[in-house]
Structures are given as C-alpha cells and as structure tokens.
Design an enzyme around this catalytic site. Structure first.
Site, PDB file in Angstrom:
ATOM      1  N   ASP A  77       0.838  -1.200   0.000  1.00  0.00           N
ATOM      2  CA  ASP A  77       0.000   0.000   0.000  1.00  0.00           C
ATOM      3  C   ASP A  77       0.872   1.250   0.000  1.00  0.00           C
ATOM      4  O   ASP A  77       1.747   1.404   0.855  1.00  0.00           O
ATOM      5  CB  ASP A  77      -0.889  -0.005   1.249  1.00  0.00           C
ATOM      6  N   TYR A 110       2.701  10.086  -0.076  1.00  0.00           N
ATOM      7  CA  TYR A 110       3.766   9.470   0.727  1.00  0.00           C
ATOM      8  C   TYR A 110       5.145   9.696   0.115  1.00  0.00           C
ATOM      9  O   TYR A 110       6.157   9.674   0.826  1.00  0.00           O
ATOM     10  CB  TYR A 110       3.569   7.951   0.858  1.00  0.00           C
ATOM     11  N   LYS A 128      -3.005   5.939  -4.032  1.00  0.00           N
ATOM     12  CA  LYS A 128      -4.108   6.845  -3.745  1.00  0.00           C
ATOM     13  C   LYS A 128      -3.956   8.179  -4.475  1.00  0.00           C
ATOM     14  O   LYS A 128      -2.853   8.723  -4.557  1.00  0.00           O
ATOM     15  CB  LYS A 128      -4.201   7.097  -2.227  1.00  0.00           C
ATOM     16  N   HIS A 173      -7.870   9.448  -1.637  1.00  0.00           N
ATOM     17  CA  HIS A 173      -7.242   9.457  -0.321  1.00  0.00           C
ATOM     18  C   HIS A 173      -8.102  10.153   0.736  1.00  0.00           C
ATOM     19  O   HIS A 173      -8.171   9.714   1.888  1.00  0.00           O
ATOM     20  CB  HIS A 173      -5.873  10.138  -0.421  1.00  0.00           C
TER      21      HIS A 173
END
Length: 312
Positions: A46, A51, A76, A109
């Site tokens: 994931d 990120y 996401k 997200h």
C-alpha cells in the site's frame, strides 16, 4: 513465522491479501523495507502519491523478481488532483513511478479537495488552499479508470457515513474498498456493518492505534498494543499485542496495513494472520474506546468524520 496468508474478496471478484504492507513515512527506508516485506511473503503493498514512496515501491517490486500478477498494489489519488481533468494524469504519474501499467486498487485518499496545481500542499497565507471540486465528480472521473484498465478496482479513504451514502446514491460504481483508521480502540461496528451490507471491503490503516508517534492525541496514555486484554489474549496464542490487533481486524473480514522498516518486525507482523477463537474475539470487541487518532480537519480546512465514532 507461521502465517495463514488469508485472502479477502473484493466486490470485483478479485482477491486482496488480508495483511498488506504500509509505506507511509520513512521515505528513504522504503525500498529496503518493501524488499524485506516481499522476501518475508507479503503480496499486498500500500502506497500513496502524498507518501512519496511510489518510486521505492516500484523499484523494490521490480528487483524482487516476483511476477507483477502476484502482487496487489494500492495507491491513492491526492487532494490536489481531484478535478476530473486531473484524475487520469495523476494516475498515470503514479503508474510511471510504480513501474506498472495498472493498479489493483486506486483510492481517493480524502474526500477533501485542495487547490489544483503541481503543489501537493498548496498554501495561501500559511494555510492550505482548498479546492472546490465535489468528491462525487472526482469519483466519476475515477470510474473511467476502470474502463481504461489502468485500475482494476477503485475505492475511497477517510469518508464519513453521510459522504459514503451520498456517493453510493449519486454514482454508478460501488467502491471496492474503504481504507479507514480502525483498530480495537476504534472499532466502528455500525459503520463497518454498513460497508458489509453494501459489499464494500474495509482496510485498516494505523491498525496499532497510537503506536505511531505522529498522533499527538495518543501520547498521554498507554499504547493500544499494551492493552491488558490484548496482551492477555496474546499469551494464549504465543503472540504479541501487535499480532493480536492485526488478527482482530482479519477476523472481522477486513485487511490490515502494518508498517515497519525493521526486518524482524516486518516478519512478526505477517504472523498476525492467525485465527482467534470466538471467546477471544468477543473480549476484543468489548475494549472499544472510540479513540480516533488521525483527524487533520483543522489543517486540511475540511471537517472530517462528523458522524463517526471518535470525532472530538
């Protein structure tokens, strides 16, 4: 360490491994961490645009030699790309960084839009600049990624009950997955039951609750994984608190996303896929504290979780 390698089923018919590997934070350590996770036996990774770990995930997968078809990849859509015209380009950028031509699961997200543009965190006068795209319109653009084959399934993250109900009412594709904060101290049974009734799979982020130091609201209390009930049950099975928290999520039919950069802990978390007896599941279901640790409402300029447990 022994693990059941449990798989759950999405409403698309695809299987999703119950234990995934989370890659939030520690950007520089993620290629090694994902490499270690794949070596240990994880097959569900994931990540997310925000990120900054998509390139590391892509490199680790490429170097692992494991066929792409054997790995379930989730990423996401970030808030600055909610405008319908921005959704596919954002997906293309993620695919490029991940080194793949399709995603197993693409999530929105957050339901909250930021201002359009290249900046992931657009600011005006030291505050995040919000956008005006309706998440329903974002979702309709995401539906098109299914037709193109770039995403095998689409889903959401961090939606409230009212937002989910509205999405179901005003769009065509039922989300395959909803990624939410969920753990034995934030169980949200009525909310998860709504998902079950609609055929929406749930994935837990922060399955260890306040273990993550970033959650300031969880500092002045003990850690979830040290909860006496969790520790006691762990002794029965020869498991630690983290493994019990993961097993609780899996027993509820959900997927869980532990994260670590430590090889020993990466392996240990995978062994959280074990079967709890009903009496122990009942004990865990009784320790819900309705404690939510992740709520960026103030910084995002959007009021999240208004009708959910744990909203302060």
């Amino acid at each position: 360490m022994a693990t059941l390698h449990t798989k759950q089923t999405l409403n698309t018919g695809a299987e999703i491994p119950a234990v995934g590997f989370g890659t939030w934070q520690d950007v520089g350590a993620q290629e090694d961490a994902v490499t270690e996770a794949l070596k240990a036996g994880y097959r569900h990774i994931d990540t997310a645009r925000i990120y900054g770990t998509e390139p590391a995930v892509g490199a680790a997968i490429k170097n692992s030699g494991i066929p792409r078809s054997e790995i379930f990849i989730t990423t996401k859509l970030w808030n600055n790309s909610h405008h319908p015209d921005d959704v596919e380009p954002a997906l293309d950028a993620s695919l490029k960084d991940l080194g793949t031509d399709y995603l197993d699961l693409y999530l929105m997200h957050w339901p909250s839009p930021f201002a359009r543009g290249d900046s992931l965190i657009p600011k005006r006068k030291d505050k995040i600049e919000t956008g005006n795209t309706d998440y329903v319109d974002t979702w309709k653009a995401m539906e098109k990624t299914l037709k193109s084959g770039k995403a095998k399934a689409i889903g959401i993250s961090n939606f409230s009950k009212a937002e989910l109900v509205r999405l179901l009412k005003e769009t065509t594709v039922v989300p395959a997955d909803h990624q939410i904060e969920c753990h034995p101290w934030l169980q949200q049974h009525s909310f998860t039951e709504l998902h079950r009734s609609k055929g929406i799979h749930i994935t837990h982020y922060s399955p260890f609750g306040n273990q993550n130091a970033i959650y300031s609201s969880g500092h002045n209390m003990g850690k979830l994984i040290d909860d006496p009930t969790i520790v006691e049950i762990g002794k029965k099975y020869g498991k630690n608190g983290a493994q019990v928290a993961l097993a609780w999520g899996i027993a509820n039919g959900h997927s869980v996303l532990p994260k670590s950069k430590t090889p020993e802990r990466i392996q240990s978390n995978l062994a959280g896929d074990f079967k709890l007896e009903k009496e122990d599941l009942d004990k865990l279901n009784a320790i819900d504290k309705k404690l939510r640790f992740n709520d960026p409402s103030e910084s995002f300029g959007y009021n999240f979780y208004t009708d959910l447990d744990g909203k302060k």
